[in-house]
Design a protein around this motif. Structure first.
Motif, short mmCIF file in Angstrom:
data_model
loop_
_atom_site.label_atom_id
_atom_site.label_comp_id
_atom_site.label_asym_id
_atom_site.label_seq_id
_atom_site.Cartn_x
_atom_site.Cartn_y
_atom_site.Cartn_z
N ASN A 207 -19.15 0.94 2.85
CA ASN A 207 -18.44 -0.35 2.90
C ASN A 207 -17.16 -0.28 2.08
O ASN A 207 -16.11 -0.77 2.51
CB ASN A 207 -19.34 -1.47 2.38
N GLY A 208 -17.24 0.33 0.90
CA GLY A 208 -16.05 0.44 0.06
C GLY A 208 -14.97 1.29 0.69
O GLY A 208 -13.78 0.96 0.65
N LEU A 209 -15.38 2.40 1.30
CA LEU A 209 -14.43 3.28 1.97
C LEU A 209 -13.78 2.57 3.15
O LEU A 209 -12.55 2.62 3.33
CB LEU A 209 -15.13 4.55 2.44
N SER A 210 -14.59 1.91 3.96
CA SER A 210 -14.09 1.23 5.15
C SER A 210 -13.10 0.13 4.79
O SER A 210 -12.03 0.00 5.40
CB SER A 210 -15.27 0.65 5.95
N GLU A 211 -13.43 -0.67 3.80
CA GLU A 211 -12.54 -1.75 3.38
C GLU A 211 -11.23 -1.21 2.81
O GLU A 211 -10.16 -1.78 3.05
CB GLU A 211 -13.25 -2.62 2.34
N SER A 212 -11.31 -0.09 2.08
CA SER A 212 -10.10 0.50 1.50
C SER A 212 -9.19 1.09 2.57
O SER A 212 -7.97 0.97 2.49
CB SER A 212 -10.48 1.57 0.48
N LEU A 213 -9.77 1.73 3.57
CA LEU A 213 -8.97 2.26 4.67
C LEU A 213 -8.19 1.14 5.36
O LEU A 213 -7.00 1.29 5.66
CB LEU A 213 -9.87 2.98 5.68
N GLU B 155 -7.42 -1.80 4.01
CA GLU B 155 -6.48 -2.38 3.05
C GLU B 155 -5.20 -1.56 2.95
O GLU B 155 -4.10 -2.12 2.83
CB GLU B 155 -7.14 -2.49 1.68
N TYR B 156 -5.33 -0.22 3.00
CA TYR B 156 -4.17 0.65 2.82
C TYR B 156 -3.54 1.06 4.16
O TYR B 156 -2.67 1.94 4.19
CB TYR B 156 -4.57 1.89 2.02
N GLY B 157 -3.98 0.44 5.24
CA GLY B 157 -3.35 0.69 6.54
C GLY B 157 -3.63 2.06 7.11
O GLY B 157 -2.82 2.59 7.88
N ILE B 158 -4.76 2.66 6.75
CA ILE B 158 -5.13 3.98 7.27
C ILE B 158 -6.02 3.76 8.48
O ILE B 158 -7.22 3.48 8.37
CB ILE B 158 -5.86 4.80 6.20
N THR B 159 -5.42 3.85 9.65
CA THR B 159 -6.16 3.57 10.88
C THR B 159 -6.96 4.80 11.33
O THR B 159 -6.69 5.92 10.91
CB THR B 159 -5.19 3.16 12.01
N GLN C 93 -4.58 4.91 -1.40
CA GLN C 93 -3.30 4.24 -1.15
C GLN C 93 -2.14 5.22 -1.21
O GLN C 93 -1.04 4.92 -0.72
CB GLN C 93 -3.11 3.10 -2.14
N HIS C 94 -2.36 6.40 -1.79
CA HIS C 94 -1.33 7.43 -1.85
C HIS C 94 -1.74 8.66 -1.02
O HIS C 94 -1.28 9.77 -1.31
CB HIS C 94 -1.10 7.85 -3.30
N LEU C 95 -2.54 8.44 0.00
CA LEU C 95 -3.07 9.57 0.77
C LEU C 95 -1.97 10.37 1.45
O LEU C 95 -2.03 11.60 1.48
CB LEU C 95 -4.08 9.06 1.81
N GLY C 96 -0.96 9.69 1.98
CA GLY C 96 0.13 10.41 2.63
C GLY C 96 0.85 11.34 1.67
O GLY C 96 1.15 12.48 2.02
#
Length: 216
Positions: free
Chosen positions: A71-77, A79-83, A183-186
């Protein structure tokens, strides 16, 4: 419903059902029908849906339910626009719930398309995120950035510490903090590809290669 959770429910329903099994951590003070008392505190991770004990631990063990991780991973993806468009997902949960492993790989046309090396356009790095955890402490909790080198027949993969969180289950931590790096994955992927570009551009003689391997 967040995107990753919906995707797991739709495409990996068996694994998702295992991962969302209701678990609890309970103190065990006695064993067997003869009611032997334990000298040291022991805690059991219990599968409440199937009435079974998964593993026994000491008093310092911290239970991090797989449901909370997903759930935490999914919500963060989200939130940070990682489709998850044009991605592939590898998801495995042990039948006894001992461990969980989830890998998201970004394919062509995704938010983080594979990187073609400057020395060879056919030598591509496919980026991804991997999350692993366990209820039996066989695997520490980890979330990390990674890439697969597609040109390698043996499936070379690399994990990078700059995008990694590693926590033992005997330490107290907030699992949601581990998702902040997303949030800094890119930027993390760019640093990984730049680092590998440097390594790949180095030319070594046969003698230098022999010297390197002799040091291992």
């Amino acid at each position: 419903m967040s995107t990753l959770i919906q995707t797991l429910q739709d495409n990996h329903s068996d694994m998702y059902k295992r991962a969302t099994t209701n678990v609890e951590l309970r103190s065990i003070e006695h064993v067997s029908a003869d009611f032997f008392k334990l000298n040291k505190p022991t805690w059991a991770v219990l599968d409440m849906d199937n009435n079974r004990a998964i593993h026994l631990h000491g008093s310092t063990y911290q239970l991090v339910p797989y449901t909370r991780i997903l759930n935490g991973l999914s919500e963060s993806l989200d939130e940070y626009g990682i489709t998850l468009d044009n991605t592939s997902i590898q998801f495995d949960v042990h039948p006894d719930l001992n461990y969980l492993r989830l890998r998201i790989l970004f394919n062509d046309g995704s938010k983080f398309s594979p990187h073609a090396m400057t020395t060879n356009a056919n030598d591509k790095l496919k980026f991804g995120i991997e999350v692993v955890s366990s209820y039996d402490a066989s695997i520490v909790y980890q979330i990390r950035a990674m890439f697969l080198r597609l040109i390698c027949q043996n499936g070379m993969k690399s994990f990078e510490s700059i995008g990694e969180t590693v926590k033992k289950h005997t330490t107290h931590f907030d699992v949601n903090d581990s998702f902040l790096k997303l949030q800094h994955l890119g930027t993390t992927f760019e640093k990984m590809q730049d680092k590998f570009e440097v390594y790949n551009s180095l030319s070594l003689s046969s003698g230098e290669v022999d010297s390197i391997f002799k040091k291992f």
